[in-house]
Design a protein around this motif. Structure first.
Motif, PDB file in Angstrom:
ATOM      1  N   LYS A 165      33.660  24.605  89.943  1.00 13.75           N
ATOM      2  CA  LYS A 165      34.260  24.319  89.922  1.00 13.75           C
ATOM      3  C   LYS A 165      34.513  23.462  91.176  1.00 13.75           C
ATOM      4  O   LYS A 165      35.974  22.760  91.955  1.00 13.75           O
ATOM      5  N   SER A 168      33.136  20.956  92.666  1.00 18.92           N
ATOM      6  CA  SER A 168      33.184  20.012  92.227  1.00 18.92           C
ATOM      7  C   SER A 168      34.213  19.209  93.241  1.00 18.92           C
ATOM      8  O   SER A 168      35.136  19.340  94.029  1.00 18.92           O
ATOM      9  N   SER A 170      36.057  16.308  91.986  1.00 17.46           N
ATOM     10  CA  SER A 170      36.584  16.272  91.232  1.00 17.46           C
ATOM     11  C   SER A 170      38.302  17.352  91.012  1.00 17.46           C
ATOM     12  O   SER A 170      38.193  17.866  90.761  1.00 17.46           O
ATOM     13  N   GLY A 183      37.795  20.695  87.886  1.00 18.91           N
ATOM     14  CA  GLY A 183      37.476  21.214  89.653  1.00 18.91           C
ATOM     15  C   GLY A 183      38.913  22.184  90.025  1.00 18.91           C
ATOM     16  O   GLY A 183      39.646  21.430  88.900  1.00 18.91           O
TER      17      GLY A 183
END
Length: 555
Positions: A165, A168, A170, A183
């Motif tokens: 995460k 990521s 996002s 994320g």
């Protein structure tokens, strides 16, 4: 006189002319020649396409509008909802989230940890500089999210769950379990009101609360006096366990979906850094998990702090470049005393001097980033230890004086905010934070002394300077004396002076390998050979102003 009831005629009281237009819709990367040359030197294998794309975005009118709005409509704290339930949430303007999403998409928060590609930290460092020219304060949670990985790895279970995460691209601003988010972002909490930089005086306590899949669990009670970006998904904090000051992982939302007992008391009213929320918080038996060895919290969380110090140097370098770009663009358009300002001899001296400072800062900061790309190399590891406190100390110390001089190039217009449109004023207010955050000047000087005690600092510095031997007599003289002084330095009282001299020597050596002769000669003559005054704009009349200014132009 008009007849009664007739419309009054419109009078044009003045015509607006000789006012420069804004510096927007320019590619911040394509016009940053110093950064391009530093990239080729530190990571010649890199494809600059992502930076070109980011430079266009950061220089766009649309993103500049987001930067303005995020600073005008500052974060607001909501401690409770209207029914009296605790919320402990910070509300941001949509432009803040637009900026955060852009920074995350660019991978500035964690991309280097998710790839084995060569030069990943250098690439990310260059992107961080470019984004700083757009809006620096939202980069606080971005920087902390980037810096957390080395320390977080000390809890393998937490790292396994959170690392995907953290890398990521996002962005999800909502407070909810990490398993439901594409994320995440992370922050840190060390400083307490009674101690400041002296974190060993911390009073926050952590009581053992069993163990689970994330390892030893604790209940934390205490406070943090400076707790930046409190809407991050989790934090590394320091708290006293029975074994001593320890590093703990504290999420905002617990795995069962409930809110952790982190209470935001108030937001700080800061000089700058307005778009970012900094807070004071209380922990009321908040749940946290051990990271690393119990009682060894300071060295563990400083693994995170070291990388945020890199970002302080990168960020100030980026701010310098943007302040210089604004000054150059203004003086190319503004007429005074029958000439464009940039054609006036005194103004040319000031602008060239600022250009030298900006390029040297860029070269040093990006060289430091290369050290983190190649930590397996003994020389690079030694250089990272040596240059981290030096770069943060010197570049950040130069920032405020730099911004003031650049602002003066715009005259009164540079001092005016006008609803947040005064970008130069925003840069000026932002400059001091990188010098203070993550250890002010004296702390960096003390860290330099610790780095010198590693035993390989003198040899690493000598090796670094050897590549520029013969570039300038003043650099040769300084380079020949520094390694011995580094090895002999044992007292605190001259540590700041040593940091300054090492920074200047390394900057000069880097410029000798990346910059044109006009830049190298002027930098060495002014900074190393004493052909300089006590303020910007005191370069020798022998300086090649044309070459220096042409290289620095923002469009």
């Amino acid at each position: 006189m008009p007849a009664p009831g007739a419309a009054m005629p419109e009078f044009a009281t003045h015509e607006v002319f000789n006012q420069p237009g804004p510096l927007v819709d320019v590619n911040l990367f394509e016009t940053h020649r110093a950064l391009q040359d530093a990239l080729r030197f530190n990571a010649p294998e890199l494809d600059p396409a992502p930076l070109r794309e980011l430079g266009a975005l950061a220089g766009s009118a649309e993103m500049q509008t987001h930067a303005r709005l995020a600073n005008v409509h500052t974060p607001e704290l909501r401690t409770h909802d209207r029914f009296g339930h605790r919320l402990d949430e910070v509300e941001f303007h949509p432009s803040y989230h637009a900026l955060m999403a852009a920074a995350v998409r660019a991978g500035l928060h964690g991309a280097p940890w998710g790839t084995s590609a060569s030069g990943a930290h250098v690439l990310r460092a260059a992107g961080f500089m470019l984004f700083t020219g757009l809006e620096p304060s939202i980069l606080c949670p971005i920087s902390m999210s980037y810096a957390v990985t080395p320390a977080l790895r000390a809890n393998a279970a937490v790292y396994a769950d959170w690392a995907p995460k953290l890398t990521s691209r996002s962005y999800d601003p909502l407070l909810k379990p990490f398993t439901e988010k594409p994320g995440v972002t992370m922050g840190m909490g060390m400083t307490e009101k009674q101690g400041g930089s002296d974190v060993r005086s911390n009073s926050t306590r952590a009581v053992a609360d069993g163990s689970d899949g994330w390892g030893p669990r604790f209940r934390v009670t205490g406070h943090k006096w400076f707790f930046s970006a409190p809407m991050c998904d989790a934090f590394l904090i320091l708290a006293n366990t029975p074994a001593g000051l320890s590093c703990l992982f504290l999420p905002r939302v617990l795995p069962d979906g409930s809110r952790n007992a982190l209470r935001i008391q108030r937001l700080k009213d800061k000089l700058g850094n307005k778009a970012n929320a900094s807070s004071e918080v209380e922990f009321q038996e908040a749940t946290a998990w051990l990271v690393g060895e119990e009682g060894r919290g300071v060295p563990k969380i400083l693994e995170m702090g070291t990388l945020t110090r890199l970002d302080c140097a990168l960020g100030t370098s980026g701010l310098m470049r943007q302040a210089l770009a604004l000054a150059l663009d203004h003086t190319r358009q503004r007429m005074a005393f029958g000439k464009r300002l940039i054609e006036q001899p005194l103004m040319r001296n000031v602008l060239a001097d600022l250009a030298l400072e900006s390029e040297a800062a860029t070269a040093l900061a990006l060289r430091l980033a290369r050290g983190y790309d190649k930590r397996g190399d003994a020389h690079e590891a030694a250089i990272a230890r040596l240059l981290t406190p030096i770069s943060k100390f010197w570049i950040c110390k130069r920032g405020s004086a730099f911004a003031q001089e650049a602002m003066e190039c715009l005259g009164g217009n540079g001092y005016v905010e006008e609803g947040g449109e005064g970008v130069m004023a925003r840069i000026y207010r932002e400059m001091p934070v990188n010098s203070i955050w993550e250890g002010a000047g004296n702390i960096m000087a003390l860290d330099l002394l610790r780095a010198l005690r590693s035993g390989d600092a003198g040899a690493a510095l000598a090796h670094e300077l050897a590549a520029a031997r013969g570039a300038h007599p003043a650099l040769d003289r300084l380079a020949s004396s520094l390694p011995a002084r580094v090895e002999e330095m044992a007292t605190e009282v001259e540590a700041r002076r040593l940091a300054q001299e090492v920074a200047l020597a390394v900057q000069a050596a880097l410029l000798a390998q990346t910059a044109p002769p006009a830049v190298v000669d002027a930098f060495c003559a002014s900074r190393l050979d004493g052909d300089w005054g006590q303020a910007f704009g005191t370069l020798s009349g022998r300086t090649d102003f044309d070459a220096i200014l042409l290289r620095a132009l923002p469009r």
